[in-house]
Design a protein around this motif. Structure first.
Motif, PDB file in Angstrom:
ATOM      1  N   SER A   1      43.074  44.877  36.607  1.00  0.00           N
ATOM      2  CA  SER A   1      43.016  43.428  36.769  1.00  0.00           C
ATOM      3  C   SER A   1      41.703  42.852  36.228  1.00  0.00           C
ATOM      4  O   SER A   1      40.698  43.542  36.147  1.00  0.00           O
ATOM      5  N   GLU A   2      41.759  41.586  35.840  1.00  0.00           N
ATOM      6  CA  GLU A   2      40.572  40.925  35.281  1.00  0.00           C
ATOM      7  C   GLU A   2      40.518  39.472  35.726  1.00  0.00           C
ATOM      8  O   GLU A   2      41.546  38.837  35.911  1.00  0.00           O
ATOM      9  N   ILE A   3      39.291  38.959  35.816  1.00  0.00           N
ATOM     10  CA  ILE A   3      39.112  37.524  36.047  1.00  0.00           C
ATOM     11  C   ILE A   3      37.941  37.019  35.221  1.00  0.00           C
ATOM     12  O   ILE A   3      36.953  37.740  35.029  1.00  0.00           O
ATOM     13  N   VAL A   4      38.077  35.817  34.712  1.00  0.00           N
ATOM     14  CA  VAL A   4      36.959  35.101  34.107  1.00  0.00           C
ATOM     15  C   VAL A   4      36.803  33.797  34.891  1.00  0.00           C
ATOM     16  O   VAL A   4      37.777  33.055  35.047  1.00  0.00           O
ATOM     17  N   VAL A   5      35.612  33.569  35.408  1.00  0.00           N
ATOM     18  CA  VAL A   5      35.326  32.305  36.092  1.00  0.00           C
ATOM     19  C   VAL A   5      34.376  31.498  35.218  1.00  0.00           C
ATOM     20  O   VAL A   5      33.291  31.973  34.866  1.00  0.00           O
ATOM     21  N   VAL A   6      34.818  30.298  34.854  1.00  0.00           N
ATOM     22  CA  VAL A   6      33.967  29.366  34.115  1.00  0.00           C
ATOM     23  C   VAL A   6      33.424  28.372  35.130  1.00  0.00           C
ATOM     24  O   VAL A   6      34.203  27.684  35.804  1.00  0.00           O
ATOM     25  N   SER A   7      32.105  28.328  35.281  1.00  0.00           N
ATOM     26  CA  SER A   7      31.551  27.437  36.305  1.00  0.00           C
ATOM     27  C   SER A   7      30.246  26.799  35.839  1.00  0.00           C
ATOM     28  O   SER A   7      29.401  27.472  35.244  1.00  0.00           O
ATOM     29  N   ASP A   8      30.085  25.520  36.136  1.00  0.00           N
ATOM     30  CA  ASP A   8      28.777  24.895  35.975  1.00  0.00           C
ATOM     31  C   ASP A   8      27.960  25.214  37.230  1.00  0.00           C
ATOM     32  O   ASP A   8      28.416  25.947  38.115  1.00  0.00           O
TER      33      ASP A   8
ATOM     34  N   LEU B   1      34.865  36.388  41.927  1.00  0.00           N
ATOM     35  CA  LEU B   1      34.625  37.493  40.994  1.00  0.00           C
ATOM     36  C   LEU B   1      34.910  38.833  41.667  1.00  0.00           C
ATOM     37  O   LEU B   1      35.581  39.704  41.111  1.00  0.00           O
ATOM     38  N   LEU B   2      34.421  38.985  42.901  1.00  0.00           N
ATOM     39  CA  LEU B   2      34.612  40.267  43.589  1.00  0.00           C
ATOM     40  C   LEU B   2      36.067  40.481  44.011  1.00  0.00           C
ATOM     41  O   LEU B   2      36.497  41.620  44.209  1.00  0.00           O
ATOM     42  N   SER B   3      36.824  39.404  44.112  1.00  0.00           N
ATOM     43  CA  SER B   3      38.224  39.581  44.529  1.00  0.00           C
ATOM     44  C   SER B   3      39.030  40.305  43.452  1.00  0.00           C
ATOM     45  O   SER B   3      40.053  40.923  43.744  1.00  0.00           O
ATOM     46  N   GLN B   4      38.593  40.268  42.199  1.00  0.00           N
ATOM     47  CA  GLN B   4      39.249  41.141  41.223  1.00  0.00           C
ATOM     48  C   GLN B   4      38.572  42.493  41.170  1.00  0.00           C
ATOM     49  O   GLN B   4      39.234  43.520  41.069  1.00  0.00           O
ATOM     50  N   ALA B   5      37.244  42.494  41.282  1.00  0.00           N
ATOM     51  CA  ALA B   5      36.518  43.769  41.223  1.00  0.00           C
ATOM     52  C   ALA B   5      36.979  44.723  42.316  1.00  0.00           C
ATOM     53  O   ALA B   5      36.980  45.941  42.131  1.00  0.00           O
ATOM     54  N   GLU B   6      37.436  44.191  43.452  1.00  0.00           N
ATOM     55  CA  GLU B   6      37.781  45.082  44.563  1.00  0.00           C
ATOM     56  C   GLU B   6      39.122  45.796  44.367  1.00  0.00           C
ATOM     57  O   GLU B   6      39.457  46.700  45.119  1.00  0.00           O
ATOM     58  N   HIS B   7      39.900  45.395  43.351  1.00  0.00           N
ATOM     59  CA  HIS B   7      41.199  46.038  43.141  1.00  0.00           C
ATOM     60  C   HIS B   7      41.052  47.505  42.780  1.00  0.00           C
ATOM     61  O   HIS B   7      41.773  48.365  43.277  1.00  0.00           O
ATOM     62  N   ASP B   8      40.113  47.779  41.866  1.00  0.00           N
ATOM     63  CA  ASP B   8      40.086  49.097  41.230  1.00  0.00           C
ATOM     64  C   ASP B   8      38.733  49.252  40.545  1.00  0.00           C
ATOM     65  O   ASP B   8      38.179  48.272  40.048  1.00  0.00           O
ATOM     66  N   PRO B   9      38.194  50.461  40.483  1.00  0.00           N
ATOM     67  CA  PRO B   9      36.904  50.630  39.808  1.00  0.00           C
ATOM     68  C   PRO B   9      36.946  50.205  38.343  1.00  0.00           C
ATOM     69  O   PRO B   9      35.916  49.895  37.755  1.00  0.00           O
ATOM     70  N   SER B  10      38.138  50.154  37.731  1.00  0.00           N
ATOM     71  CA  SER B  10      38.209  49.750  36.320  1.00  0.00           C
ATOM     72  C   SER B  10      38.515  48.270  36.136  1.00  0.00           C
ATOM     73  O   SER B  10      38.716  47.805  35.018  1.00  0.00           O
ATOM     74  N   SER B  11      38.547  47.511  37.228  1.00  0.00           N
ATOM     75  CA  SER B  11      38.733  46.064  37.110  1.00  0.00           C
ATOM     76  C   SER B  11      37.526  45.423  36.429  1.00  0.00           C
ATOM     77  O   SER B  11      36.465  46.028  36.325  1.00  0.00           O
ATOM     78  N   GLN B  12      37.702  44.181  35.987  1.00  0.00           N
ATOM     79  CA  GLN B  12      36.626  43.491  35.271  1.00  0.00           C
ATOM     80  C   GLN B  12      36.510  42.037  35.730  1.00  0.00           C
ATOM     81  O   GLN B  12      37.517  41.336  35.814  1.00  0.00           O
ATOM     82  N   SER B  13      35.283  41.611  36.039  1.00  0.00           N
ATOM     83  CA  SER B  13      35.023  40.236  36.475  1.00  0.00           C
ATOM     84  C   SER B  13      33.924  39.651  35.612  1.00  0.00           C
ATOM     85  O   SER B  13      32.880  40.280  35.445  1.00  0.00           O
ATOM     86  N   ILE B  14      34.157  38.482  35.087  1.00  0.00           N
ATOM     87  CA  ILE B  14      33.187  37.883  34.168  1.00  0.00           C
ATOM     88  C   ILE B  14      32.927  36.429  34.554  1.00  0.00           C
ATOM     89  O   ILE B  14      33.867  35.654  34.760  1.00  0.00           O
ATOM     90  N   LEU B  15      31.660  36.090  34.680  1.00  0.00           N
ATOM     91  CA  LEU B  15      31.257  34.695  34.893  1.00  0.00           C
ATOM     92  C   LEU B  15      30.786  34.107  33.570  1.00  0.00           C
ATOM     93  O   LEU B  15      30.000  34.728  32.852  1.00  0.00           O
ATOM     94  N   ILE B  16      31.268  32.920  33.266  1.00  0.00           N
ATOM     95  CA  ILE B  16      30.736  32.173  32.118  1.00  0.00           C
ATOM     96  C   ILE B  16      30.117  30.892  32.670  1.00  0.00           C
ATOM     97  O   ILE B  16      30.815  30.090  33.304  1.00  0.00           O
ATOM     98  N   THR B  17      28.823  30.736  32.481  1.00  0.00           N
ATOM     99  CA  THR B  17      28.140  29.550  32.993  1.00  0.00           C
ATOM    100  C   THR B  17      27.131  29.049  31.967  1.00  0.00           C
ATOM    101  O   THR B  17      26.718  29.810  31.086  1.00  0.00           O
ATOM    102  N   ASP B  18      26.762  27.791  32.096  1.00  0.00           N
ATOM    103  CA  ASP B  18      25.778  27.229  31.164  1.00  0.00           C
ATOM    104  C   ASP B  18      24.389  27.161  31.794  1.00  0.00           C
ATOM    105  O   ASP B  18      23.492  26.529  31.259  1.00  0.00           O
TER     106      ASP B  18
END
Lengths: 432, 432
Positions: free
Chosen positions: A235-242, A254-271
């Motif tokens: 599973s993966e998530i990208v959160v775009v946040s100001d 972000l952690l709600s996807q990371a907690e699925h599996d050690p190979s999950s991926q969570s990415i924050l995009i912020t300015d």
């Protein structure tokens, strides 16, 4: 520590490519083992299923079927509060998916040709439900409600019951979805039984549902003989946040996807780099109290990233499209302003008050979504996955005179003699 | 002699099963060779493409690209009559496929949750066009017009040019479809180049188009990394006819599929044994004058059948549904009376004046259709194959209070702590 990237860095493209390349391919050894299991099931049928269940799930499946009485007895042991939540979720999922039902079409064009199409449901669908810890009742709803809305007449569930244990809430979900044909088998052998049939289990036309590497390899192997949904990755998530979202909210998402599996991926995009710091700190606070810290921390520190961009609506959206994420949160005041720039995403969560978790359970849309950048070319599970479209073509003698000669010309150029002949005869017979 | 079956026979089911089981699986040797080729292209890029093109297509592909000028020079050599027929066909195909464009959806439900979906086109699609004899300009139209209607910005064609020969009408079809990026490569190496990219060829997101066993195996191999259309098998037709159709029409329709390939299959379903005799006789007459007699006769005598049923609308339709044919002709006065009983068919041709060949070229619907009984679970190529759907979910603070607690309950039961936490924080912060 979680990785930090910035689009301002000279080697950002290379870093992003590395981040994207984490997808793990199934190993050739797994594929070979799976081919052996499938052949065994084709040859030995029920006997193979019993052997393999004894070997992998450590119990005697004297009766392969879980009867409706057994289903209900197990379901009755589930927590009433959880069953009520499942029922409410099921109602919302059904309402959303009913809106996806496509229309038939039939019209006559200017040349007098009748054209259109007609949708019909699949006849039999097999639903794979993992056993043990990853046995999620919400997945039963998400995989079983779309075919039910499509009016698929036969639904079959397979679920391994390691050591004979049946998950009460999975059985409650099966009952809510009206699934009455259930077998206590799992792994590649269950996929093989659904695809090819055994003495007890009649084959199905399509197999859906998540599973481990063996299940994924088996689905790839039987693809073509039957339909499959997709080969799901981590599973993966990208959160775009100001910087105006509360950092703990974004960290939890972000952690709600990371907690699925050690190979999950969570990415924050912020300015805002300071906001990235705040999210990292909030994530540490959450990790410290999470009962799933070990899994979550591995996914967070090994696969995840905080990416600082110049402008969310500019280079931020370019990064989103490169990532083509399964889940995309737009934690800003006006998510609708960003939408037109988004070219690839499985599901988009609009605004700061929409944590991805509501999409996993109760919002209504399907939580089975394309992973590993497959959102570039595919969509989440839908009612259309359980329907197929027959095209309709009807010529009158008159309209065949209009379009038939074109077909004859092209058939001749392609060297397909009988194609042309089938038109020529009709035109000639009419001409006489 | 062509096989004769009747539903009145005691062993009809067994005979039908034998008829159905003709599908040829790709050989493991082909799959292994293809895996080697794919690895070579991944490692050596353009160099591998040149080596393999020299080996398999016997020419030096110094320039891998076929320029627009080369395309046009070749297209200008095509027969003007054929080009005009292609243009007319393209217009009809485009009109039909425009009707398939799905709508976006956005609504707010009773709980105040914003829900919907949004369609976006794929970014890059690769179109495989076979070389040599099976290089059909009609296939270019059928594979290239749906992505064009879907507004896919980048379309890439690969077409092998054995001994350097370019098919003028294929280039004319490419020009009609506005395809400007074309490479003179084929086989598994072309599929690998499209999927993984080389120095010259940027990778695409989905690969469509027919090909030989190597191309089919390569598509299966890259599936998941990119999207693919389907693994096409030999062509098939089922003609349902009472005894009032002219036998030569029906015979020509049956042979128009048989002539594709020795492994094609043509089946007549009729309620009159004497009509089956007449069709068999008419087929012999046609075979005697067909320039494709050798291929056609093999498909006709080895894979085809005349099936006599009691009632077209009864056991006749049951046989149709067992066969789940790619092409289904209803050569009767009222085809609409049979339609409700048909559960599986790729394309349905309505009435005696609709030979399957019009569907191959000019009717409008796509001629890329599910073969080998895949109509049980899949549909012909459509605009939707070049679009993907992002689901949209938006909660307000208020609506999250309504549905959030359900998500928290289910997250807790599934042991997904951070999922619950992401909702809890928002509800708590609002409660303060």
């Amino acid at each position: 520590m979680v990785q930090r990237l910035t689009t301002a860095a000279a080697d950002f493209d290379g870093q992003l490519t590395t981040l994207l390349s984490r997808k793990q391919e199934a190993s050739p050894a797994v594929a070979e083992a799976v081919r052996g299991i499938i052949q065994q099931v084709i040859k030995e049928g029920d006997g193979a299923l019993r052997d393999l269940t004894r070997r992998f799930d450590s119990h005697e499946a004297d009766s392969l079927a879980i009867s409706v009485a057994e289903r209900d007895a197990a379901a009755d042991r589930a927590s009433p509060e959880a069953v009520a939540a499942l029922e409410a979720a099921a109602a919302r999922i059904e309402t959303y998916h009913r809106k996806q039902m496509p229309d038939d079409e039939l019209y006559t064009d200017e040349e007098g040709v009748t054209l259109g199409w007609r949708w019909t449901p699949l006849e039999a669908v097999g639903l794979y439900v993992p056993g043990g810890l990853a046995s999620y009742p919400s997945s039963v709803l998400m995989n079983a409600i779309p075919p039910r809305v499509a009016a698929v007449p036969r639904m079959v569930m397979v679920v391994p019951t390691p050591d004979g244990q049946i998950n009460p809430l999975v059985m409650a979900a099966a009952r809510i979805c009206g699934i009455e044909e259930i077998y206590r088998i799992g792994g590649a052998q269950a996929v093989a039984a659904l695809a090819y049939g055994t003495e007890t289990i009649a084959s199905v036309d399509k197999i859906v549902g998540p599973g481990n590497a063996y299940v994924a390899a088996a689905k790839r192997e039987v693809f073509g003989h039957v339909g499959i949904d997709s080969i799901a990755g981590p599973s993966e998530i990208v959160v775009v946040s100001d910087n105006r979202s509360p950092a703990p909210w974004v960290a939890a998402d972000l952690l709600s996807q990371a907690e699925h599996d050690p190979s999950s991926q969570s990415i924050l995009i912020t300015d805002d780099a300071a906001f990235a710091d705040a999210v990292e700190g909030a994530a540490e606070d959450l990790l410290a109290v999470s009962p799933r810290e070990a899994i979550t921390r591995r996914a967070w520190e090994q696969n995840s990233a905080l990416i600082v961009v110049r402008r969310l609506g500019g280079d931020g959206m370019e990064v989103v499209n490169r990532l083509a994420p399964e889940h995309l949160e737009l934690a800003v005041d006006k998510p609708e302003d960003l939408l037109p720039s988004i070219r690839h995403a499985g599901a988009i969560f609009l605004g700061r008050h929409t944590p991805e978790a509501v999409g996993d359970y109760v919002a209504g849309p399907n939580h089975v979504l394309p992973t590993a950048r497959a959102a570039r070319f595919s969509s989440g599970l839908s009612v259309a996955d359980f329907l197929k479209r027959s095209s309709l073509i009807g010529c009158s003698a008159e309209s065949l005179e209009v379009i038939g000669p074109l077909a004859m010309t092209l058939a001749e150029k392609e060297g397909l003699w009988a194609h042309g002949e089938s038109v020529r005869q009709r035109l000639e017979d009419r001409g006489q």
